[in-house]
Design a protein around this motif. Structure first.
Motif, PDB file in Angstrom:
ATOM      1  N   ILE B  21       0.819  -1.197  -0.069  1.00  0.00           N
ATOM      2  CA  ILE B  21       0.064  -0.028  -0.012  1.00  0.00           C
ATOM      3  C   ILE B  21       1.059   1.283  -0.054  1.00  0.00           C
ATOM      4  CG2 ILE B  21      -1.877   1.226   1.271  1.00  0.00           C
ATOM      5  CD1 ILE B  21      -2.584  -1.362   2.585  1.00  0.00           C
ATOM      6  N   ASN B  22       0.562   2.007  -0.912  1.00  0.00           N
ATOM      7  CA  ASN B  22       1.373   3.483  -1.284  1.00  0.00           C
ATOM      8  C   ASN B  22       1.017   4.518  -0.552  1.00  0.00           C
ATOM      9  OD1 ASN B  22       3.581   1.921  -2.416  1.00  0.00           O
ATOM     10  ND2 ASN B  22       1.911   1.705  -3.988  1.00  0.00           N
ATOM     11  N   CYS B  23       1.837   5.686  -0.252  1.00  0.00           N
ATOM     12  CA  CYS B  23       1.283   6.832   0.345  1.00  0.00           C
ATOM     13  C   CYS B  23       2.185   7.868  -0.082  1.00  0.00           C
ATOM     14  CB  CYS B  23       1.190   6.979   1.844  1.00  0.00           C
ATOM     15  SG  CYS B  23       0.721   8.248   2.564  1.00  0.00           S
ATOM     16  N   ALA B  24       1.879   9.014  -0.627  1.00  0.00           N
ATOM     17  CA  ALA B  24       2.624  10.128  -0.816  1.00  0.00           C
ATOM     18  C   ALA B  24       2.330  11.160   0.167  1.00  0.00           C
ATOM     19  CB  ALA B  24       2.332  10.674  -2.147  1.00  0.00           C
ATOM     20  N   TYR B  25       3.331  11.762   0.770  1.00  0.00           N
ATOM     21  CA  TYR B  25       3.101  12.752   1.834  1.00  0.00           C
ATOM     22  C   TYR B  25       3.522  14.220   1.236  1.00  0.00           C
ATOM     23  CZ  TYR B  25       8.116  12.101   3.107  1.00  0.00           C
ATOM     24  OH  TYR B  25       9.583  12.151   3.041  1.00  0.00           O
ATOM     25  N   SER B  26       3.047  15.133   1.919  1.00  0.00           N
ATOM     26  CA  SER B  26       3.220  16.464   1.455  1.00  0.00           C
ATOM     27  C   SER B  26       4.497  17.470   1.971  1.00  0.00           C
ATOM     28  CB  SER B  26       1.968  17.151   1.321  1.00  0.00           C
ATOM     29  OG  SER B  26       1.569  17.347   2.881  1.00  0.00           O
ATOM     30  N   ASN B  27       4.748  17.126   3.387  1.00  0.00           N
ATOM     31  CA  ASN B  27       5.575  18.094   3.919  1.00  0.00           C
ATOM     32  C   ASN B  27       6.867  17.489   4.097  1.00  0.00           C
ATOM     33  OD1 ASN B  27       6.645  20.090   5.697  1.00  0.00           O
ATOM     34  ND2 ASN B  27       5.204  19.690   7.173  1.00  0.00           N
ATOM     35  N   SER B  28       8.176  18.124   3.481  1.00  0.00           N
ATOM     36  CA  SER B  28       9.136  17.623   3.552  1.00  0.00           C
ATOM     37  C   SER B  28       9.896  17.721   4.828  1.00  0.00           C
ATOM     38  CB  SER B  28      10.222  18.132   2.354  1.00  0.00           C
ATOM     39  OG  SER B  28      10.151  19.750   2.525  1.00  0.00           O
ATOM     40  N   ALA B  29       9.242  18.415   5.821  1.00  0.00           N
ATOM     41  CA  ALA B  29       9.899  18.973   6.946  1.00  0.00           C
ATOM     42  C   ALA B  29       9.397  17.737   7.903  1.00  0.00           C
ATOM     43  CB  ALA B  29       9.464  20.384   7.506  1.00  0.00           C
ATOM     44  N   PHE B  46      -2.944   1.510  15.594  1.00  0.00           N
ATOM     45  CA  PHE B  46      -1.895   1.691  15.215  1.00  0.00           C
ATOM     46  C   PHE B  46      -1.212   0.232  14.528  1.00  0.00           C
ATOM     47  CE2 PHE B  46       2.748   3.142  15.630  1.00  0.00           C
ATOM     48  CZ  PHE B  46       3.572   2.059  15.855  1.00  0.00           C
ATOM     49  N   ILE B  47      -0.277   0.477  13.483  1.00  0.00           N
ATOM     50  CA  ILE B  47       0.251  -0.810  13.032  1.00  0.00           C
ATOM     51  C   ILE B  47       1.963  -0.652  13.033  1.00  0.00           C
ATOM     52  CG2 ILE B  47       0.748  -2.261  10.979  1.00  0.00           C
ATOM     53  CD1 ILE B  47      -1.777  -1.001   9.571  1.00  0.00           C
ATOM     54  N   ILE B  48       2.450   0.458  12.449  1.00  0.00           N
ATOM     55  CA  ILE B  48       3.687   0.490  12.669  1.00  0.00           C
ATOM     56  C   ILE B  48       3.931   2.042  12.475  1.00  0.00           C
ATOM     57  CG2 ILE B  48       4.311   0.179   9.921  1.00  0.00           C
ATOM     58  CD1 ILE B  48       6.638  -1.612  10.918  1.00  0.00           C
ATOM     59  N   ASP B  49       5.395   2.535  12.815  1.00  0.00           N
ATOM     60  CA  ASP B  49       5.702   4.032  12.586  1.00  0.00           C
ATOM     61  C   ASP B  49       7.153   3.900  12.051  1.00  0.00           C
ATOM     62  OD1 ASP B  49       6.069   4.725  16.016  1.00  0.00           O
ATOM     63  OD2 ASP B  49       6.987   2.980  15.045  1.00  0.00           O
ATOM     64  N   ILE B  50       7.657   5.131  11.705  1.00  0.00           N
ATOM     65  CA  ILE B  50       8.954   5.083  11.451  1.00  0.00           C
ATOM     66  C   ILE B  50       9.356   6.611  11.466  1.00  0.00           C
ATOM     67  CG2 ILE B  50       8.412   5.447   8.640  1.00  0.00           C
ATOM     68  CD1 ILE B  50      11.012   3.856   8.294  1.00  0.00           C
ATOM     69  N   ARG B  51      10.507   6.784  11.851  1.00  0.00           N
ATOM     70  CA  ARG B  51      11.463   8.231  11.949  1.00  0.00           C
ATOM     71  C   ARG B  51      11.908   8.560  10.736  1.00  0.00           C
ATOM     72  NH1 ARG B  51      12.526  10.833  17.381  1.00  0.00           N
ATOM     73  NH2 ARG B  51      11.599  12.420  15.937  1.00  0.00           N
ATOM     74  N   SER B  52      12.185   9.786  10.363  1.00  0.00           N
ATOM     75  CA  SER B  52      12.946  10.202   9.035  1.00  0.00           C
ATOM     76  C   SER B  52      14.209   9.860   9.010  1.00  0.00           C
ATOM     77  CB  SER B  52      12.653  11.410   9.006  1.00  0.00           C
ATOM     78  OG  SER B  52      13.246  12.445   9.942  1.00  0.00           O
ATOM     79  N   ASN B  53      14.842   9.300  10.071  1.00  0.00           N
ATOM     80  CA  ASN B  53      16.264   9.020   9.914  1.00  0.00           C
ATOM     81  C   ASN B  53      16.557   7.522   9.778  1.00  0.00           C
ATOM     82  OD1 ASN B  53      15.173   7.814  12.453  1.00  0.00           O
ATOM     83  ND2 ASN B  53      16.906   8.498  13.654  1.00  0.00           N
ATOM     84  N   LYS B  68      12.485   9.479   1.231  1.00  0.00           N
ATOM     85  CA  LYS B  68      12.430  11.069   1.638  1.00  0.00           C
ATOM     86  C   LYS B  68      12.589  11.686   0.251  1.00  0.00           C
ATOM     87  CE  LYS B  68      15.150  10.650   5.010  1.00  0.00           C
ATOM     88  NZ  LYS B  68      15.021   9.216   5.356  1.00  0.00           N
ATOM     89  N   THR B  69      13.327  11.217  -0.687  1.00  0.00           N
ATOM     90  CA  THR B  69      13.706  11.994  -1.914  1.00  0.00           C
ATOM     91  C   THR B  69      12.452  12.225  -2.585  1.00  0.00           C
ATOM     92  OG1 THR B  69      15.941  10.799  -2.019  1.00  0.00           O
ATOM     93  CG2 THR B  69      15.007  11.843  -3.951  1.00  0.00           C
TER      94      THR B  69
END
Lengths: 115, 110
Positions: B21-29, B46-53, B68-69
């Motif tokens: 399942i795909n998702c495009a997010y909007s805020n690069s911050a 809640f299923i799972i989470d991830i940090r940007s690092n 992130k690119t």
């Protein structure tokens, strides 16, 4: 632990009536949120609170008011209900800010119909 | 517009296959992302989470990938089961708030 609970589960109002939705959490969370979800759509944030005695506007705050007099409770009020407020309302809470990587826990929802 | 949300994207998979399942997010911050599962008549779970690092995180039968690119998030479910049938939402943090995507409906065929 009961987690996040919401009262009532269902409600039908006539246009112009008022009501209050109650959310309670027993996880000692600082942050609490009210969302609405319309058919086939994601959740939109109405108001939120970062601690007892504080509230802030979300994405769609118009027509709603909130209060956080106690840490464990977050109330959502509709002063004069309109048919456009027919929706399912979800309350959520989190230990801290999403910016600190804290997930939100959701209640079971309140289905509100305004005639 | 208002009508876009009435037609949730739907993914139909055979039981036992893998789902993506795909998702495009909007805020690069945004620096924190969550996947939620919502079954009919229930609140999001809640299923799972991830940090940007990170660019990948694995849970039990689920994997989240973050690019992130191109501001893209995906949820992979291994060996999809009938109990996985639900609507899946991605969410990104925006300060003290989460912003939710429109959702994808996953249907599992027996």
């Amino acid at each position: 632990n009961a987690g996040v609970t919401q009262t009532p589960k269902f409600r039908v109002l006539k246009t112009g009536q008022s009501m209050t939705l109650l959310c309670a959490q027993d996880m000692n969370h600082e942050y609490m949120y009210w969302y609405r979800q319309d058919p086939g759509m994601g959740l939109r944030l109405i108001h939120y609170s970062v601690g007892e005695g504080t509230t802030a506007k979300g994405e769609v705050p118009d027509g709603y008011n909130v209060s956080r007099l106690k840490k464990q409770n977050f109330l959502l009020g509709l002063e004069s209900a309109a048919p456009s407020q027919t929706s399912v309302y979800f309350c959520a809470s989190s230990y801290s800010s999403p910016g600190l990587a804290h997930e939100q826990f959701f209640g079971p929802g309140t289905r509100l119909t305004v005639l | 517009g208002e009508n876009v949300g009435l037609h949730l994207p739907t993914l139909s998979v055979q039981e036992g296959d893998n789902s993506i399942i795909n998702c495009a997010y909007s805020n690069s911050a945004s620096d924190y992302f969550i996947w939620y599962k919502q079954e009919s008549g229930k609140g999001p779970q809640f299923i799972i989470d991830i940090r940007s690092n990170m660019d990948k995180r694995q849970g039990q039968r689920v994997t989240v990938l973050l690019n992130k690119t191109v501001k893209h998030l995906s949820l992979q479910i291994a060996a999809t089961q009938p109990g996985d049938s639900a609507v899946y939402f991605c969410a990104e943090n925006a300060g003290n708030m989460l912003t939710f995507g429109g959702g994808t409906r996953l249907m599992v065929k027996p």
